[in-house]
Design a protein around this motif. Structure first.
Motif, PDB file in Angstrom:
ATOM      1  N   ILE A 193     -12.723  -5.275  -4.164  1.00 58.27           N
ATOM      2  CA  ILE A 193     -11.409  -5.350  -3.530  1.00 58.27           C
ATOM      3  C   ILE A 193     -10.878  -3.945  -3.251  1.00 58.27           C
ATOM      4  O   ILE A 193     -10.367  -3.641  -2.161  1.00 58.27           O
ATOM      5  CB  ILE A 193     -10.422  -6.125  -4.420  1.00 58.27           C
ATOM      6  CG1 ILE A 193     -10.820  -7.606  -4.505  1.00 58.27           C
ATOM      7  CG2 ILE A 193      -8.985  -5.986  -3.908  1.00 58.27           C
ATOM      8  CD1 ILE A 193     -10.066  -8.386  -5.566  1.00 58.27           C
ATOM      9  N   SER A 194     -11.012  -3.069  -4.228  1.00 61.55           N
ATOM     10  CA  SER A 194     -10.511  -1.700  -4.088  1.00 61.55           C
ATOM     11  C   SER A 194     -11.276  -0.949  -3.012  1.00 61.55           C
ATOM     12  O   SER A 194     -10.689  -0.169  -2.244  1.00 61.55           O
ATOM     13  CB  SER A 194     -10.615  -0.972  -5.431  1.00 61.55           C
ATOM     14  OG  SER A 194      -9.883  -1.663  -6.435  1.00 61.55           O
ATOM     15  N   GLY A 195     -12.586  -1.169  -2.942  1.00 61.12           N
ATOM     16  CA  GLY A 195     -13.377  -0.528  -1.900  1.00 61.12           C
ATOM     17  C   GLY A 195     -12.949  -0.957  -0.513  1.00 61.12           C
ATOM     18  O   GLY A 195     -12.881  -0.137   0.423  1.00 61.12           O
ATOM     19  N   GLU A 211       2.322   8.924   4.350  1.00 59.89           N
ATOM     20  CA  GLU A 211       1.516   8.580   3.175  1.00 59.89           C
ATOM     21  C   GLU A 211       1.878   7.192   2.655  1.00 59.89           C
ATOM     22  O   GLU A 211       0.988   6.403   2.296  1.00 59.89           O
ATOM     23  CB  GLU A 211       1.736   9.628   2.075  1.00 59.89           C
ATOM     24  CG  GLU A 211       1.207  11.005   2.408  1.00 59.89           C
ATOM     25  CD  GLU A 211       1.718  12.079   1.471  1.00 59.89           C
ATOM     26  OE1 GLU A 211       1.121  13.171   1.445  1.00 59.89           O
ATOM     27  OE2 GLU A 211       2.740  11.844   0.764  1.00 59.89           O
ATOM     28  N   TYR A 212       3.166   6.868   2.613  1.00 50.38           N
ATOM     29  CA  TYR A 212       3.574   5.586   2.056  1.00 50.38           C
ATOM     30  C   TYR A 212       3.093   4.410   2.897  1.00 50.38           C
ATOM     31  O   TYR A 212       2.903   3.292   2.379  1.00 50.38           O
ATOM     32  CB  TYR A 212       5.092   5.525   1.835  1.00 50.38           C
ATOM     33  CG  TYR A 212       5.933   5.720   3.075  1.00 50.38           C
ATOM     34  CD1 TYR A 212       6.129   4.700   4.000  1.00 50.38           C
ATOM     35  CD2 TYR A 212       6.565   6.939   3.306  1.00 50.38           C
ATOM     36  CE1 TYR A 212       6.914   4.887   5.140  1.00 50.38           C
ATOM     37  CE2 TYR A 212       7.348   7.135   4.441  1.00 50.38           C
ATOM     38  CZ  TYR A 212       7.518   6.105   5.348  1.00 50.38           C
ATOM     39  OH  TYR A 212       8.295   6.296   6.471  1.00 50.38           O
ATOM     40  N   GLN A 213       2.893   4.622   4.192  1.00 49.94           N
ATOM     41  CA  GLN A 213       2.387   3.542   5.029  1.00 49.94           C
ATOM     42  C   GLN A 213       0.923   3.239   4.696  1.00 49.94           C
ATOM     43  O   GLN A 213       0.503   2.076   4.691  1.00 49.94           O
ATOM     44  CB  GLN A 213       2.531   3.917   6.506  1.00 49.94           C
ATOM     45  CG  GLN A 213       3.984   3.985   6.966  1.00 49.94           C
ATOM     46  CD  GLN A 213       4.118   4.509   8.390  1.00 49.94           C
ATOM     47  OE1 GLN A 213       3.471   5.493   8.756  1.00 49.94           O
ATOM     48  NE2 GLN A 213       4.955   3.857   9.182  1.00 49.94           N
ATOM     49  N   ILE A 214       0.161   4.265   4.394  1.00 52.00           N
ATOM     50  CA  ILE A 214      -1.229   4.062   3.975  1.00 52.00           C
ATOM     51  C   ILE A 214      -1.261   3.373   2.612  1.00 52.00           C
ATOM     52  O   ILE A 214      -2.081   2.468   2.376  1.00 52.00           O
ATOM     53  CB  ILE A 214      -1.984   5.399   3.924  1.00 52.00           C
ATOM     54  CG1 ILE A 214      -1.870   6.133   5.266  1.00 52.00           C
ATOM     55  CG2 ILE A 214      -3.437   5.176   3.550  1.00 52.00           C
ATOM     56  CD1 ILE A 214      -2.418   5.364   6.454  1.00 52.00           C
ATOM     57  N   GLU A 215      -0.375   3.793   1.714  1.00 57.88           N
ATOM     58  CA  GLU A 215      -0.277   3.125   0.413  1.00 57.88           C
ATOM     59  C   GLU A 215       0.020   1.638   0.596  1.00 57.88           C
ATOM     60  O   GLU A 215      -0.586   0.777  -0.074  1.00 57.88           O
ATOM     61  CB  GLU A 215       0.815   3.770  -0.436  1.00 57.88           C
ATOM     62  CG  GLU A 215       0.992   3.108  -1.801  1.00 57.88           C
ATOM     63  CD  GLU A 215       2.140   3.698  -2.598  1.00 57.88           C
ATOM     64  OE1 GLU A 215       2.154   3.509  -3.824  1.00 57.88           O
ATOM     65  OE2 GLU A 215       3.028   4.337  -1.991  1.00 57.88           O
ATOM     66  N   ALA A 216       0.927   1.310   1.497  1.00 63.02           N
ATOM     67  CA  ALA A 216       1.293  -0.089   1.737  1.00 63.02           C
ATOM     68  C   ALA A 216       0.096  -0.893   2.245  1.00 63.02           C
ATOM     69  O   ALA A 216      -0.100  -2.058   1.865  1.00 63.02           O
ATOM     70  CB  ALA A 216       2.446  -0.171   2.732  1.00 63.02           C
ATOM     71  N   GLU A 217      -0.713  -0.288   3.107  1.00 60.83           N
ATOM     72  CA  GLU A 217      -1.909  -0.963   3.591  1.00 60.83           C
ATOM     73  C   GLU A 217      -2.856  -1.293   2.441  1.00 60.83           C
ATOM     74  O   GLU A 217      -3.452  -2.372   2.394  1.00 60.83           O
ATOM     75  CB  GLU A 217      -2.622  -0.080   4.621  1.00 60.83           C
ATOM     76  CG  GLU A 217      -1.922   0.011   5.958  1.00 60.83           C
ATOM     77  CD  GLU A 217      -1.969  -1.314   6.704  1.00 60.83           C
ATOM     78  OE1 GLU A 217      -3.064  -1.766   7.073  1.00 60.83           O
ATOM     79  OE2 GLU A 217      -0.890  -1.903   6.913  1.00 60.83           O
ATOM     80  N   ALA A 223      -3.519  -7.314  -2.680  1.00 59.69           N
ATOM     81  CA  ALA A 223      -2.802  -8.566  -2.926  1.00 59.69           C
ATOM     82  C   ALA A 223      -3.436  -9.757  -2.219  1.00 59.69           C
ATOM     83  O   ALA A 223      -3.534 -10.848  -2.785  1.00 59.69           O
ATOM     84  CB  ALA A 223      -1.334  -8.423  -2.527  1.00 59.69           C
ATOM     85  N   ILE A 224      -3.858  -9.572  -0.973  1.00 63.17           N
ATOM     86  CA  ILE A 224      -4.405 -10.722  -0.247  1.00 63.17           C
ATOM     87  C   ILE A 224      -5.753 -11.152  -0.808  1.00 63.17           C
ATOM     88  O   ILE A 224      -6.232 -12.252  -0.515  1.00 63.17           O
ATOM     89  CB  ILE A 224      -4.535 -10.442   1.269  1.00 63.17           C
ATOM     90  CG1 ILE A 224      -5.510  -9.302   1.547  1.00 63.17           C
ATOM     91  CG2 ILE A 224      -3.176 -10.196   1.899  1.00 63.17           C
ATOM     92  CD1 ILE A 224      -5.781  -9.097   3.025  1.00 63.17           C
ATOM     93  N   ASN A 225      -6.342 -10.325  -1.654  1.00 64.21           N
ATOM     94  CA  ASN A 225      -7.601 -10.679  -2.301  1.00 64.21           C
ATOM     95  C   ASN A 225      -7.420 -11.098  -3.755  1.00 64.21           C
ATOM     96  O   ASN A 225      -8.400 -11.193  -4.493  1.00 64.21           O
ATOM     97  CB  ASN A 225      -8.579  -9.499  -2.210  1.00 64.21           C
ATOM     98  CG  ASN A 225      -9.162  -9.359  -0.819  1.00 64.21           C
ATOM     99  OD1 ASN A 225      -9.992 -10.155  -0.400  1.00 64.21           O
ATOM    100  ND2 ASN A 225      -8.694  -8.357  -0.079  1.00 64.21           N
ATOM    101  N   ALA A 264      -6.761   5.338  -5.840  1.00 58.70           N
ATOM    102  CA  ALA A 264      -6.087   4.042  -5.971  1.00 58.70           C
ATOM    103  C   ALA A 264      -7.102   2.973  -6.327  1.00 58.70           C
ATOM    104  O   ALA A 264      -8.237   2.987  -5.835  1.00 58.70           O
ATOM    105  CB  ALA A 264      -5.365   3.668  -4.672  1.00 58.70           C
ATOM    106  N   GLY A 265      -6.679   2.033  -7.160  1.00 54.13           N
ATOM    107  CA  GLY A 265      -7.542   0.925  -7.530  1.00 54.13           C
ATOM    108  C   GLY A 265      -6.729  -0.297  -7.867  1.00 54.13           C
ATOM    109  O   GLY A 265      -5.575  -0.207  -8.301  1.00 54.13           O
ATOM    110  N   ALA A 266      -7.328  -1.452  -7.679  1.00 55.51           N
ATOM    111  CA  ALA A 266      -6.663  -2.724  -7.967  1.00 55.51           C
ATOM    112  C   ALA A 266      -6.845  -3.118  -9.420  1.00 55.51           C
ATOM    113  O   ALA A 266      -7.805  -2.723 -10.081  1.00 55.51           O
ATOM    114  CB  ALA A 266      -7.240  -3.812  -7.057  1.00 55.51           C
TER     115      ALA A 266
END
Length: 443
Positions: A193-195, A211-217, A223-225, A264-266
């Motif tokens: 998922i993180s990959g 930067e925050y827009q990339i974080e949101a993506e 979340a969708i996974n 970043a990681g899930a």
């Protein structure tokens, strides 16, 4: 996805049995859940369970207490949990309650946590030792002492209080360090998922400017996974911000020609992934960026190739530090006598953090590193250990180096499982070669 990759009840039972086998006879272990923390007025932060409590129970409600008693080799488990409360549940969500806990969680008995002060003197009476987590939580220590005092005041009734207080954490942490096949399956899913989220971040740079827009993506992809939350505060650092190791402001504009470092990681069913990728905002590395990037990538691959049972972080660090020192000397970033630079570990001027850490229920997971008198991490790797490997080179804008290197910050991090014959990279679906990154971002 999260419903599929779960830990079975049988595994939680085995964890408690394995833990109890390390306890002294005639002893009690008392493991506390976390409590909710107020965020603002009458709202709370998202609840995060105590990882040791979760490891032994799989129970994700606040304020629970697990009691494991071992008497003459016989083990019993008692859970104290929040009672059913229709009014509270209408407002805040359902509770498991006591009636369902024995079957759902596999404990021998379950009582309301409101009644624990009544039960604990009888549980502690005649025991020799009490295990609990020595964590600096004065509330936990005070509760333990209060229950011991309740036993002591009943001495005239024949009650005998435990005389030894022992730390439960070393036992649990050793167990947590070696992952089971079920844990590995969850961590593999979290890594995949993180990959995918890192892939999404790379392609999103064509559309977004901050930067925050990339974080949101990335959070959206988590979340969708089925991974509703990040495992830690995401680092989305453009340009020189990447030279701040734990940069989490994530509020600056992205600049063409800069690199973007994302750490970043899930978190999936309690287990963390931890990936770092660094790539150009415009999709094409400059020659200086590519040079430093490939040096870091080669150092990471050198470390990953060396991971196998019996190897250690100490060995990996020596390999990577030596390799990066040679590389930085060749580029003129480090200057001086090579052997002196190696002896004085001068690479740490630019590679300023450790090579990696254990990974599991915590991002910086528990477990002894076997630190010797030399300060190095000598514990031999064993099958089932999961770690990060994350070399980096950081050259801030004010560094005293050739101008072409200034402002470059590169870290590349993967999650690696030790296997019987070597290792397995769990995060291989996150692109990291220059060619793969530029191809994805140019598509």
């Amino acid at each position: 996805m999260s419903a599929t990759f779960t830990i079975s009840l049988d595994e939680f039972l085995l964890r408690r049995t394995t833990f109890a086998a390390q306890m002294q006879n005639n002893s009690v272990a008392i493991i506390f859940a976390n409590t909710e923390v107020t965020r603002s007025n009458d709202t709370e932060y998202h609840f995060c369970q105590d990882k040791n409590f979760f490891y032994l129970t799989g129970f994700n409600e606040p304020d629970g207490i697990l009691v494991i008693a071992k008497v003459k080799g016989e083990v019993s488990t008692t859970l104290f949990s929040l009672p059913k409360d229709p009014h509270h549940e209408v407002w805040h969500g359902r509770r498991l309650g006591q009636a369902l806990a024995t079957e759902s969680l596999g404990v021998d008995a379950c009582f309301s946590v409101d009644d624990i002060d009544t039960h604990m003197p009888d549980i502690l009476n005649g025991m020799h030792a009490v295990y609990y987590s020595f964590s600096g939580n004065q509330g936990v220590a005070a509760k333990i002492q209060g229950w011991l005092d309740d036993v002591r005041v009943r001495a005239r009734q024949g009650f005998v209080a435990p005389t030894a207080l022992l730390d439960a954490k070393p036992i649990i942490h050793e167990q947590r360090l070696i992952k089971s096949s079920q844990e590995i399956a969850v961590m593999q899913a979290a890594s995949e998922i993180s990959g995918k989220a890192h892939q999404r971040a790379m392609t999103a740079c064509k559309t977004f400017q901050f930067e925050y827009q990339i974080e949101a993506e990335m959070l959206h992809e988590f979340a969708i996974n089925g991974a509703r939350f990040a495992a830690y505060n995401s680092i989305v650092a453009g340009g020189d911000n990447g030279n701040i190791l734990h940069y989490t402001a994530n509020d600056m504009a992205l600049k063409q020609g800069d690199l973007l470092l994302i750490d970043a990681g899930a978190e999936l069913n309690g287990y963390a992934a931890d990936i770092t990728r660094t790539f150009p905002v415009n999709g094409t590395f400059t020659d200086p960026q590519k040079t430093i990037y490939n040096l870091v990538l080669a150092a990471q691959q050198l470390a990953i190739d060396a991971i196998k049972p019996g190897a250690s972080f100490a060995e990996l660090n020596t390999k990577v530090n030596t390799f990066l020192t040679h590389g930085l000397v060749d580029l003129g970033i480090l200057q001086g006598d090579l052997q002196t630079l190696l002896d004085e570990n001068m690479v740490k001027k630019y590679f300023i953090h450790g090579l990696g850490h254990w990974l599991g229920l915590d991002v910086h997971d528990v477990g002894d590193y076997g630190i010797g008198e030399d300060g190095k991490q000598h514990r031999p790797f064993e099958p089932g250990m999961v770690m990060t490997i994350e070399p980096g080179i950081y050259i801030p804008l004010d560094a005293d180096v050739d101008e072409k290197w200034r402002g470059i910050a590169i870290r590349i991090e993967d999650n690696v499982l030790v296997t019987e014959s070597g290792c397995q990279n769990l995060t291989i679906n996150a692109p990291k070669s220059v060619e793969d990154i530029e191809q994805l971002m140019g598509s």
